[in-house]
Design an enzyme around this catalytic site. Structure first.
Site, PDB file in Angstrom:
ATOM      1  N   LEU A 119      30.576  36.954  45.679  1.00 37.93           N
ATOM      2  CA  LEU A 119      31.036  38.064  46.509  1.00 37.93           C
ATOM      3  C   LEU A 119      30.391  39.348  46.026  1.00 37.93           C
ATOM      4  O   LEU A 119      29.656  39.367  45.027  1.00 37.93           O
ATOM      5  CB  LEU A 119      32.561  38.162  46.454  1.00 37.93           C
ATOM      6  CG  LEU A 119      33.329  36.915  46.908  1.00 37.93           C
ATOM      7  CD1 LEU A 119      34.809  37.043  46.576  1.00 37.93           C
ATOM      8  CD2 LEU A 119      33.131  36.681  48.397  1.00 37.93           C
ATOM      9  N   ASP A 156      48.941  40.040  40.165  1.00 38.08           N
ATOM     10  CA  ASP A 156      47.963  40.942  39.555  1.00 38.08           C
ATOM     11  C   ASP A 156      47.066  41.568  40.622  1.00 38.08           C
ATOM     12  O   ASP A 156      45.843  41.616  40.474  1.00 38.08           O
ATOM     13  CB  ASP A 156      47.115  40.205  38.517  1.00 38.08           C
ATOM     14  CG  ASP A 156      46.419  41.177  37.549  1.00 38.08           C
ATOM     15  OD1 ASP A 156      46.856  42.348  37.475  1.00 38.08           O
ATOM     16  OD2 ASP A 156      45.449  40.765  36.887  1.00 38.08           O
TER      17      ASP A 156
END
Length: 577
Positions: free
Chosen positions: A353, A396
């Site tokens: 990514l 998170d």
């Protein structure tokens, strides 16, 4: 076309009315002096001793420890000297003292100690004489006498019990000083014999030796062997098959603790390192070329540490589960391609990514227009809704864990499930989430669920809109003070039921903190402000959406599915975005 316009107008009117209600109920004063203002004043406490004893939720032992540690406990002083006494307590103590003086005046001549001392002394001497007498008349512990005692029917021993065989016990024989002799008896019999040999003190414990023993195969005395149940195993457990790749005629020990990742290096005979793209506390990430599949991938190299390995193996399990339930890749969660153990390290191969939102904010703050922020919020909420539907809490969410897949289309994906937990495990840990994005229920030690991810997303959205962290990582007490000044007082139940609420709030609900240098306590007086003042954006819909996520009371905070239905996410921005 006309229909779409009407829907947009209705959505805009809806969130416009809700925004007015929120703004009407929120304080309008803005006491922040600059964008970097921490959001509170530090107020010194003059009477530290009274504060410790009356305002903090401490036991007497804890309060005394603090007073002594800070040198605040004068000689002869006690806790009641600092703590406020209930109404009528002083009068009660005076009456009690007068009654004690009156009783003392009516007491016969000679103190109680003088009256009772001869009696106690006589009783002590009598007890010592009896002990000496017992010592003189104690039976001999020779082996012959011991057998006679054991054969006495009064003790319930019958020859031939236990099959004529017993366990071996030994005892101390005073006749030779340090000699040891053995005798045969069962557990209960030995207990009774030793009790009888000891004089007046007797203990008799006789287990039920006639209890029926389980039938069938046994893996140990009295423990039946269980049968393996494949269906039960498949229902309760899942297995990951970890490949271990090692070079022939070589060991991982020869490579050292950290593997070198230089461009051109071939990992496990398949992945060619191109360049490093990131590093974290537990791992490093490099861009690599998969020579087998002929595609670019991201190679995540886990630090050679047991705790890191355990966390990443759990991430493998979760990614396998989530990816298998999203075969068409529609829910914006990173894909796991491969994983293996090589040269003392765990490797995760995931899709490649782009940069994360934190780096994008640093390099190009203008990228985050309201239209792009709307697209990011929608995609992240879809990922969270998918995770929560599978009973997984990400735990998170932060800008570093949201990566851009395509900058032109503004498509993003959620990564890093290493800290994720199942809903059923939420009560086991209150050390989740990065501190600046940590939900108030987590900090206070309250039960939590997937809505802690919604709070984190609200903090991320506010940060993208301003370029400033909404709750700076100074301390949890400082964050609480800033939160109260911005969003209002917390509900009373959160302070009453929170396991750690006493670490930030006094009994009267004020935020406090202990100075790290002096050790003295200070009050953190929140500065009044509003979320609208902190964001300072002309887009009312986005402001209302962020305020919709940042609800301190978790019972009133929306779930991911509910947040996806917010009117702002249905509004269409005109091009360019």
């Amino acid at each position: 076309m006309r229909q779409a316009t009407l829907e947009e107008e209705e959505a805009a009117a809806a969130w416009g009315r809700e925004t007015q209600l929120v703004e009407a109920s929120a304080p309008h004063a803005d006491e922040y002096e600059s964008p970097n203002d921490l959001g509170f004043w530090r107020v010194d406490i003059e009477d530290q001793a009274a504060f410790i004893c009356n305002e903090l939720d401490l036991s007497d032992e804890q309060a005394l420890y603090l007073l002594n540690a800070l040198g605040l406990l004068p000689e002869g002083a006690a806790l009641p000297d600092f703590r406020g006494q209930p109404e009528g307590q002083q009068q009660y103590e005076q009456e009690l003292e007068q009654q004690q003086e009156q009783d003392a005046s009516q007491r016969p001549s000679g103190s109680m100690d003088e009256v009772e001392e001869p009696v106690l002394r006589d009783a002590l001497e009598s007890w010592q004489d009896m002990s000496d007498e017992d010592e003189d008349h104690r039976p001999s512990t020779s082996q012959q006498q011991m057998r006679q005692i054991m054969n006495n029917p009064e003790f319930g021993y019958q020859p031939g019990d236990n099959g004529g065989q017993g366990e071996e016990y030994d005892y101390y024989d005073e006749s030779n000083g340090n000699g040891r002799q053995d005798y045969s008896a069962s557990s209960s019999q030995s207990a009774m014999v030793l009790a009888s040999a000891g004089g007046s003190f007797q203990v008799s414990i006789k287990p039920n030796i006639s209890e029926a023993k389980p039938s069938g195969h046994k893996v140990a005395p009295g423990v039946p062997a269980l049968k393996y149940d494949q269906s039960s195993f498949d229902r309760e457990y899942e297995v990951i098959h970890l490949r271990v790749v090692g070079r022939r005629a070589s060991t991982a020990a020869a490579m050292g603790e950290e593997i070198e990742l230089v461009p051109g290096k071939l990992i496990a005979g398949r992945y060619q390192v191109l360049e490093q793209v990131g590093a974290a506390a537990f791992s490093r990430a490099v861009q690599a070329y998969d020579t087998l599949e002929r595609r670019l991938v991201c190679l995540k190299v886990v630090k050679n540490d047991k705790e890191c390995m355990d966390a990443c193996l759990e991430e493998v399990r979760l990614l396998q589960l989530i990816n298998s339930r999203d075969p068409r890749d529609e829910n914006h969660v990173a894909r796991l391609y491969d994983y293996f153990y090589h040269l003392g390290h765990l490797f995760l191969v995931v899709e490649l990514l782009g940069g994360n939102l934190f780096d994008t904010q640093c390099y190009d703050p203008s990228y985050f227009t309201p239209g792009r922020m709307q697209s990011i919020a929608r995609q992240v909420l879809q990922a969270l809704a998918f995770l929560h539907a599978n009973q997984v809490i990400h735990a998170d969410i932060k800008p570093e864990n949201i990566l851009v897949k395509n900058y032109t289309k503004c498509s993003v994906k959620v990564i890093d499930l290493g800290c994720s937990i199942y809903n059923s495990e939420a009560h086991l840990s209150h050390y989740v989430q990065s501190r600046s994005y940590r939900a108030p229920e987590v900090m206070l030690g309250l039960p939590y669920d997937g809505r802690i991810d919604i709070w984190s997303l609200g903090c991320v959205m506010a940060e993208l809109a301003t370029g400033q962290v909404l709750f700076p990582n100074v301390s949890e007490a400082a964050m609480m003070a800033r939160l109260v000044g911005m969003l209002g007082e917390l509900p009373p139940y959160m302070l009453q039921e929170g396991q750690y609420a006493g670490a930030f709030f006094t009994k009267s609900g004020r935020v406090y903190e202990r100075d790290a240098e002096s050790g003295l306590f200070q009050l953190l007086a929140p500065k009044r402000t509003t979320l609208q003042a902190r964001l300072a954006s002309p887009d009312r819909g986005m402001l209302h959406f962020i305020r919709h996520l940042l609800v301190a009371d978790p019972s009133k905070r929306p779930t991911a599915e509910q947040a996806l239905r917010h009117p702002w996410l249905q509004y269409r921005y005109r091009s360019p975005k």
